[in-house]
Write a protein that holds these residues in place. Structure first.
Motif, mmCIF file in Angstrom:
data_model
loop_
_atom_site.group_PDB
_atom_site.id
_atom_site.type_symbol
_atom_site.label_atom_id
_atom_site.label_comp_id
_atom_site.label_asym_id
_atom_site.label_seq_id
_atom_site.Cartn_x
_atom_site.Cartn_y
_atom_site.Cartn_z
ATOM 1 N N ILE A 69 0.832 -1.199 0.000
ATOM 2 C CA ILE A 69 0.000 0.000 0.000
ATOM 3 C C ILE A 69 0.871 1.255 0.000
ATOM 4 O O ILE A 69 0.585 2.232 -0.698
ATOM 5 N N GLU A 70 1.964 1.223 0.755
ATOM 6 C CA GLU A 70 2.856 2.377 0.801
ATOM 7 C C GLU A 70 3.532 2.609 -0.548
ATOM 8 O O GLU A 70 3.735 3.752 -0.964
ATOM 9 N N CYS A 71 3.871 1.522 -1.241
ATOM 10 C CA CYS A 71 4.596 1.645 -2.508
ATOM 11 C C CYS A 71 3.681 1.922 -3.693
ATOM 12 O O CYS A 71 4.056 2.648 -4.623
ATOM 13 N N ASP A 84 -6.929 -0.201 0.227
ATOM 14 C CA ASP A 84 -7.609 -1.151 1.104
ATOM 15 C C ASP A 84 -6.612 -2.175 1.649
ATOM 16 O O ASP A 84 -6.297 -3.166 0.993
ATOM 17 N N ARG A 85 -6.115 -1.930 2.846
ATOM 18 C CA ARG A 85 -5.128 -2.837 3.453
ATOM 19 C C ARG A 85 -5.728 -4.216 3.707
ATOM 20 O O ARG A 85 -5.055 -5.235 3.532
ATOM 21 N N ALA A 112 -8.060 -5.779 2.022
ATOM 22 C CA ALA A 112 -8.143 -6.528 0.760
ATOM 23 C C ALA A 112 -6.772 -7.046 0.342
ATOM 24 O O ALA A 112 -6.635 -8.196 -0.102
ATOM 25 N N MET A 113 -5.738 -6.212 0.491
ATOM 26 C CA MET A 113 -4.391 -6.636 0.126
ATOM 27 C C MET A 113 -3.894 -7.739 1.060
ATOM 28 O O MET A 113 -3.212 -8.673 0.635
ATOM 29 N N ARG A 114 -4.223 -7.629 2.333
ATOM 30 C CA ARG A 114 -3.834 -8.675 3.291
ATOM 31 C C ARG A 114 -4.472 -10.009 2.921
ATOM 32 O O ARG A 114 -3.806 -11.054 2.923
ATOM 33 N N GLU A 115 -5.750 -9.975 2.576
ATOM 34 C CA GLU A 115 -6.432 -11.207 2.182
ATOM 35 C C GLU A 115 -5.847 -11.765 0.894
ATOM 36 O O GLU A 115 -5.714 -12.988 0.726
#
Length: 283
Positions: free
Chosen positions: A164-166, A171-172, A174-177
Motif C-alpha cells: 500500500i505504501e509503494c 484497502d489494506r 483486501a491486500m492482506r487477504e
C-alpha cells in the motif's frame, strides 16, 4: 492454401489440458520471433470456468487459435493467438467480431489489442507501451547489505503494508487477504527484505509461469528510497533465491514511461526482450 472449417467454442473447459495452449503459444512465438503477452496465471484460474471469456477455434479437432478477454477498469484487453498454419483465413476477424459483440453487454468503453509493431487496423490509437526485461545470468552483489526471508501467509499484513505504501492501494484488508491467499499457491513466492539494523525496507513478489519466472512487484518503503536499496534488493534476491525456481528465465515488466524502474533494472543487468504496444479502440 486449403480453406479450413473452423469451429469456435467458449471456455478452456473444451480442452483436455493446457498443453494445446502451450503448444500454440510456442508455435506463434517461434514463427513471429516475438513472445505473445499471455496472462498465464489468469488462464489457469479460469480452466474450469464455463463462463470465462476465453474463446477457442478448432480446425479438424486441432486448436488453431485462441482469444482471451480481460477487464481493466473500463477497458477490455483482448489477446489473440492464431496458429501460423491457419493464418490468412479471417480467423482474427471472426475472433474480433465475437469479442466486440460480447463486450457490448459489459460496461466498457474501449478495448485494447497488443502488438509488437505499429497497428494498421482501422481505428487504432496508441495507448501505452510495456517493456519486458530478462535477468542476467551472472551477478555481483552491492551495498547496502540486505537479509531476505521467505514470506509466509502469516506475514500477509506486513506485505500488505509495504504494498500500500509503494503502490498507493487504499484497502489494506483486501491486500492482506490477497497475500494470505496467493502465498498458498505453489507457484508464488514473496520475500521480505531487512537492512543491517533489522528494519523492514521492502519486498519482492514473484510468480512462476510455464515458460518464465515473473517478478510480480518490487517495493521499497518511502523512508528507505534513494539509498541504493532497490538495486541491492533485486541483486540479493536473484543471487540467493534463484535456486527456489527451475532454470526458467526471470523477467520483469515495466511501463515504457517508467524511467526510474527501467534504470533500476538496467543497472542490475536486465536486458530488453520484448516491447508490447497497446492499441486502444472505441467499442
Amino acid at each position: 492454401m486449403t480453406t479450413s472449417t473452423f469451429v469456435f467454442k467458449q471456455s478452456l473447459v473444451n480442452l483436455p489440458s493446457m498443453q494445446p495452449v502451450y503448444d500454440l503459444f510456442r508455435r506463434c512465438e517461434s514463427f513471429d520471433g516475438f513472445m505473445p503477452k499471455i496472462y498465464w496465471h489468469t488462464l489457469h484460474e479460469r480452466q474450469n470456468d464455463h463462463n470465462a471469456l476465453d474463446y477457442l477455434c478448432f480446425a479438424d479437432g486441432k486448436l488453431a487459435g485462441m482469444m482471451n478477454i480481460l477487464f481493466f477498469s473500463d477497458v477490455a484487453e483482448l489477446t489473440i493467438l492464431i496458429d501460423p498454419d491457419f493464418r490468412g483465413q479471417k480467423m482474427f476477424k471472426k475472433f474480433l467480431m465475437i469479442g466486440t459483440t460480447k463486450l457490448k453487454s459489459y460496461i466498457v468503453s474501449h478495448y485494447m489489442l497488443i502488438s509488437p509493431k505499429k497497428c494498421d487496423y482501422p481505428g487504432a490509437v496508441w495507448d501505452h507501451d510495456e517493456v519486458e526485461m530478462r535477468a542476467p545470468d551472472t551477478l555481483t552483489l552491492v551495498k547496502p547489505v540486505l537479509t531476505l526471508q521467505r514470506a509466509q501467509p502469516s506475514d500477509a499484513d506486513i506485505l500488505a503494508g509495504i504494498h500500500i505504501e509503494c503502490f498507493e492501494k487504499p484497502d489494506r484488508h483486501a491486500m492482506r487477504e490477497r497475500f494470505a491467499t496467493t502465498l498458498l499457491e505453489p507457484n508464488r513466492k514473496a520475500y521480505i527484505a531487512k537492512n543491517e539494523n533489522g528494519e523492514i525496507i521492502g519486498k519482492v513478489h514473484a510468480r512462476e509461469d510455464f515458460n518464465r519466472v515473473y517478478v510480480h512487484d518490487v517495493g521499497i518503503k518511502k523512508a528507505f528510497r534513494q539509498q541504493g536499496y532497490g538495486k541491492s534488493l533485486m541483486l540479493t534476491w536473484l543471487k540467493e533465491y534463484r535456486q527456489d525456481y527451475s532454470d526458467k528465465p526471470i523477467a520483469v515488466e515495466v511501463l515504457g514511461n517508467n524511467t526510474a524502474a527501467l534504470k533500476l533494472y538496467e543497472s542490475c543487468g536486465f536486458t530488453l526482450t520484448n516491447n508490447y504496444h497497446f492499441w486502444k479502440f472505441a467499442l
